[in-house]
Enzyme design. Structure first.
Site, short mmCIF file in Angstrom:
data_model
loop_
_atom_site.label_atom_id
_atom_site.label_comp_id
_atom_site.label_asym_id
_atom_site.label_seq_id
_atom_site.Cartn_x
_atom_site.Cartn_y
_atom_site.Cartn_z
N ASP A 117 0.84 -1.20 0.00
CA ASP A 117 0.00 0.00 0.00
C ASP A 117 0.88 1.26 0.00
OD1 ASP A 117 -2.51 -1.58 0.46
OD2 ASP A 117 -1.41 -2.09 2.28
N HIS A 144 -4.89 -3.52 6.13
CA HIS A 144 -4.61 -3.72 4.71
C HIS A 144 -5.94 -4.06 4.04
CE1 HIS A 144 -2.95 -4.95 0.92
NE2 HIS A 144 -3.50 -6.14 1.04
P1 NAD Z 1 -2.55 -18.38 -4.67
O1 NAD Z 1 -3.94 -18.93 -4.54
O2 NAD Z 1 -1.89 -18.34 -6.01
O3 NAD Z 1 -1.58 -19.19 -3.71
C1 NAD Z 1 -1.90 -19.50 -2.40
C2 NAD Z 1 -1.21 -20.80 -2.08
O4 NAD Z 1 -1.40 -21.04 -0.68
C3 NAD Z 1 -1.80 -22.00 -2.81
O5 NAD Z 1 -0.77 -22.70 -3.49
C4 NAD Z 1 -2.42 -22.85 -1.70
O6 NAD Z 1 -2.32 -24.24 -1.96
C5 NAD Z 1 -1.57 -22.42 -0.51
N1 NAD Z 1 -2.15 -22.65 0.80
C6 NAD Z 1 -3.45 -22.56 1.18
N2 NAD Z 1 -3.59 -22.91 2.47
C7 NAD Z 1 -2.36 -23.19 2.93
C8 NAD Z 1 -1.86 -23.65 4.17
N3 NAD Z 1 -2.67 -23.88 5.20
N4 NAD Z 1 -0.52 -23.87 4.29
C9 NAD Z 1 0.31 -23.69 3.25
N5 NAD Z 1 -0.12 -23.28 2.03
C10 NAD Z 1 -1.43 -23.04 1.88
O7 NAD Z 1 -2.61 -16.93 -4.01
P2 NAD Z 1 -1.53 -15.76 -4.11
O8 NAD Z 1 -1.86 -14.91 -5.29
O9 NAD Z 1 -0.19 -16.33 -3.99
O10 NAD Z 1 -1.93 -14.91 -2.81
C11 NAD Z 1 -1.69 -15.42 -1.53
C12 NAD Z 1 -2.31 -14.53 -0.46
O11 NAD Z 1 -1.70 -13.24 -0.45
C13 NAD Z 1 -3.81 -14.27 -0.65
O12 NAD Z 1 -4.42 -14.33 0.63
C14 NAD Z 1 -3.85 -12.83 -1.15
O13 NAD Z 1 -5.09 -12.21 -0.87
C15 NAD Z 1 -2.73 -12.24 -0.37
N6 NAD Z 1 -2.20 -10.95 -0.84
C16 NAD Z 1 -1.78 -10.09 0.11
C17 NAD Z 1 -1.25 -8.86 -0.26
C18 NAD Z 1 -0.78 -7.88 0.78
O14 NAD Z 1 -0.31 -6.81 0.41
N7 NAD Z 1 -0.86 -8.16 2.07
C19 NAD Z 1 -1.16 -8.54 -1.61
C20 NAD Z 1 -1.58 -9.47 -2.57
C21 NAD Z 1 -2.11 -10.69 -2.18
C1 LMR Z 2 -3.81 -6.44 -2.81
O1 LMR Z 2 -3.68 -5.46 -2.05
O2 LMR Z 2 -3.43 -6.44 -3.98
C2 LMR Z 2 -4.50 -7.66 -2.29
O3 LMR Z 2 -4.41 -7.71 -0.89
C3 LMR Z 2 -5.91 -7.64 -2.76
C4 LMR Z 2 -6.67 -8.89 -2.44
O4 LMR Z 2 -7.82 -8.74 -1.97
O5 LMR Z 2 -6.15 -10.00 -2.63
#
Ligand code: NAD
Ligand code: LMR
Length: 330
Positions: free
Chosen positions: A157, A185
Site C-alpha cells: 500500500d 490492509h
Molecule cells: P494463490 O492462490 O496463487 O496461492 C496460495 C497458495 O497457498 C496455494 O498454493 C495454496 O495451496 C496455498 N495454501 C493454502 N492454504 C495453505 C496452508 N494452510 N498452508 C500452506 N499453504 C497453503 O494466491 P496468491 O496470489 O499467492 O496470494 C496469496 C495470499 O496473499 C492471498 O491471501 C492474497 O489475498 C494475499 N495478498 C496479500 C497482499 C498484501 O499486500 N498483504 C497482496 C496481494 C495478495
Molecule cells: C492487494 O492489495 O493487492 C491484495 O491484498 C488484494 C486482495 O484482496 O487480494
C-alpha cells in the site's frame, strides 16, 4: 551460517514470484546463504516441487537447500524467518466471518507450529489476507513467541501511495518519502501524506502547485486510488497482485532484518500508540532498528486524519472480535 526461511503457499502465485528473488539474495543481501522451506497443503505440493526443481536449475550460489513439505512442524523447524503467504481466498457466497474462520484454521495451527519448532530469533511476515488479523491469530497461537516477532504487510500500500504521488508530482518515486499507511490492509486503510516529503519538501506544498484543491484530491482521488488498488488489479488482471506483492514482502522483510534509516509502514502490534487499542496488529509508521520494528511516535495527527485512522482501526476491532468469538484469541 545460513538463514532458514519458510514460505507458506510456496506453490502459489506470490510464492513463485518470491522464491527466486530470495534465492538471488534480494532479501538478505549478497553475502547471506539461505535455506528454503516450502510449506504447502497437499494439493499445492506438486506446484511447490516444480518451483524447487527450477530453484535447483537456477544454480543460485546463495541457496544451500530447498525442502518441500505439507507438514507445518517440519516446515517451520528451525526457521529464522517465515513468510506466511498461503491463505484461504474468499470464495463465492463467503461472508467476511466465513473467511476469518477459514483463516483462523490455517494461521492458528501455523502460529502453534512456529512456537513449537522455529528458531528462537524467528520473525514472521504475514502476507495472506486478511493479513493484519491473520498475523494477530498466528501471534496469539504462538505461545512464548513475543508479539513483536509478527508483522503484516502494508508495504505494498505504501509503495502504491508513493508511486501515485510520484506520478502526480512528475518526480522519481525515490524522491517521495515518509508516506504512512495506517490501520488495516483493506479498503479502509488510511494512506497519509501529511508528513510525506518530496526531495525533503512537504508533499502537501508540492501538491498545492499541481492540483486545484489538495484536500479534494486526497479524498476524491488519491486515497480511493491507493485503498482500492488491490481491487483494480484484480479487475484488470483477473487475479490479485502477485509480483508487486512479492516485491513488497521482500522489502518489508529485508528492512526488518537489515534495518531501515527512513520510516516505512508495517502492521505491528499496538501498545496503545496513537490511540490504537493494545494488542491489535495495525499499520503504523515504523523504523527497523536492530531487527525490531519501532513505531515512529510523536507525529501530529489532526482531527480529519484521526477519524480516518479510527475508521480503519474500527474494522480491525470488528475482525478481532469475530475471531475472538470463534475462540481463537484469548
Ligand atoms: P494463490 O492462490 O496463487 O496461492 C496460495 C497458495 O497457498 C496455494 O498454493 C495454496 O495451496 C496455498 N495454501 C493454502 N492454504 C495453505 C496452508 N494452510 N498452508 C500452506 N499453504 C497453503 O494466491 P496468491 O496470489 O499467492 O496470494 C496469496 C495470499 O496473499 C492471498 O491471501 C492474497 O489475498 C494475499 N495478498 C496479500 C497482499 C498484501 O499486500 N498483504 C497482496 C496481494 C495478495
Ligand atoms: C492487494 O492489495 O493487492 C491484495 O491484498 C488484494 C486482495 O484482496 O487480494
Amino acid at each position: 551460517m545460513a538463514t532458514t526461511i519458510t514460505v507458506t503457499g510456496a506453490g502459489g502465485q506470490i510464492g513463485y514470484a518470491l522464491l527466486f528473488r530470495i534465492a538471488a539474495g534480494d532479501m538478505l543481501g549478497p553475502d547471506e546463504k539461505v535455506r528454503l522451506r516450502l510449506l504447502e497443503i497437499p494439493q499445492g505440493v506438486k506446484a511447490a516441487e516444480g518451483a524447487a526443481l527450477e530453484l535447483e536449475d537456477g544454480a543460485f550460489e546463495l541457496l544451500e537447500s530447498v525442502d518441500v513439505t505439507d507438514d507445518a512442524e517440519v516446515g517451520f523447524d528451525g526457521c529464522n524467518l517465515a513468510l506466511l503467504v498461503g491463505a484461504r481466498p474468499r470464495g463465492p457466497g463467503m461472508e467476511r466471518g466465513d473467511l476469518l474462520a477459514a483463516n483462523a484454521g490455517i494461521f492458528g495451527p501455523q502460529g502453534a507450529a512456529i512456537a513449537a519448532r522455529a528458531a528462537s530469533d524467528v520473525r514472521v511476515t504475514v502476507v495472506g489476507n486478511p493479513a493484519n488479523t491473520n498475523a494477530l491469530i498466528a501471534s496469539a497461537s504462538a505461545d512464548g513467541v513475543p508479539a513483536d516477532r509478527f508483522s503484516a504487510l502494508t508495504r505494498l500500500d505504501e509503495n502504491r501511495a508513493r508511486a501515485q504521488l510520484a506520478a502526480t508530482l512528475e518526480t522519481p518515486v525515490a524522491a517521495v518519502r515518509r508516506v504512512t499507511i495506517w490501520g488495516n490492509h483493506s479498503a479502509t486503510q488510511f494512506p497519509d501524506v501529511s508528513h510525506a516529503t518530496v526531495y525533503g519538501r512537504p508533499v502537501l506544498d508540492a501538491l498545492a502547485e499541481r492540483v486545484e484543491d489538495v484536500q479534494d484530491w486526497l479524498e476524491g482521488t488519491f486515497i480511493p486510488r491507493v485503498a482500492k488498488r488491490g481491487a483494480e488489479i484484480i479487475e484488470v488482471r483477473g487475479s490479485s497482485s502477485v509480483a508487486s506483492a512479492a516485491n513488497a514482502a521482500i522489502e518489508h522483510t529485508r528492512d526488518w532484518v537489515r534495518g531501515s534509516t527512513e520510516w516505512t509502514s508495517a502492521a505491528v502490534v499496538s501498545h496503545g500508540e496513537y490511540g490504537v487499542p493494545q494488542g491489535l496488529m495495525s499499520s503504523f509508521p515504523v523504523r527497523a532498528v536492530d531487527g525490531r520494528w519501532e513505531i515512529v511516535e510523536g507525529l501530529a495527527v489532526d482531527d480529519w486524519a484521526r477519524a480516518r485512522i479510527e475508521a480503519s482501526v474500527a474494522e480491525l476491532i470488528e475482525e478481532r472480535d469475530a475471531v475472538r468469538e470463534l475462540g481463537v484469541l484469548r
